[in-house]
Enzyme design. Sequence first.
Site, short mmCIF file in Angstrom:
data_model
loop_
_atom_site.label_atom_id
_atom_site.label_comp_id
_atom_site.label_asym_id
_atom_site.label_seq_id
_atom_site.Cartn_x
_atom_site.Cartn_y
_atom_site.Cartn_z
N THR A 103 -2.48 23.17 -36.02
CA THR A 103 -1.24 22.68 -36.63
C THR A 103 -0.81 21.45 -35.85
O THR A 103 -0.41 21.56 -34.68
CB THR A 103 -0.15 23.76 -36.60
N LYS A 178 2.16 23.45 -43.88
CA LYS A 178 2.36 24.33 -42.73
C LYS A 178 3.74 24.10 -42.11
O LYS A 178 4.38 25.05 -41.64
CB LYS A 178 1.27 24.09 -41.68
N LYS A 246 6.36 23.97 -30.93
CA LYS A 246 5.62 22.73 -31.21
C LYS A 246 5.56 22.48 -32.71
O LYS A 246 5.79 21.35 -33.18
CB LYS A 246 4.23 22.83 -30.60
#
Length: 301
Positions: A103, A178, A246
């Site tokens: 990701t 995502k 993150k």
Amino acid sequence: MDGESRAGVRVGFVGLGTMGSRMARRLLDHGFSLSVHNRTRDREEPLTSGGARRAETPAGAASGAGVVVVMVSDTPDVEEVLFGPHGVAEGATAGAVVVDMSTISPAATREFGRRLSGLGVGLVDAPVSGGSEGAERGTLAVMAGGSPQDVEKARPVLEAMASTVTHVGPLGSGQLTKAVNQVIVGGTYLAVAEGILLGLRAGLDMEAVIEAISHGACRSWVLENRSANMLRDDYPLGFRLALHRKDLRIALEEAAAAGVEMPLSSLLAAVEDAAMTAGDGDADVSVVARELRRRSLGTTP
């Protein structure tokens, strides 16, 4: 694709962390010819018993592979694996497809795609949802971005690790999807944690409460799979809080660029920052419940 066909498909796999090691095992179980590499080399060893070949470098894992899977932590890690010394770009042959299941930044993904395209190598961004349980069981949800041709070439490999593979658009779309996923699931973690803390403070039998509400409108993956963590105040690793933070940073950056206000995600980011400062960054994301407990008069119900 049957077992005999899979055996002829060479796959390179770089990144054998909590998720990657389980995903690579699924590929072995489905009969793919697999080369693996991890920065911490001893993590390669458990896969050799299933027939994987250990590669000295990412380039070695990519050499001769039709599909190269990358599963590492963040944008700089992907860039290093792809384009650093002895990186995938050095070993990949024209016609191969790199599938980045990390990701990372959508903008960086598109730039990486341009760089690989100059070598005749395709790129699919294919982040996943489903946690370590999904990686173990092969029930991940894959959100794939890239050209239709590259996604289809990667699909048999992806389907060995996932229950759903959805082509969501051109390169970078997987990462944007995502980001949406992490915003929604992150808010759910926070909501479940708040509800559980309220019930505990009110003196309710929370196991009975969760049983009752799990059949109603608030039913969710987080409630079903992480409420027990929150009740016990024990957070064994499924998906690391620091990694979700993150991911949330990426989502907030994309929101700022698009002029979208995200008050819930901003609040969650602050809660996660406090939890990480308290030393909980390596625990499961559900540890946000502990941070809420700290804020409730500093005591634990």
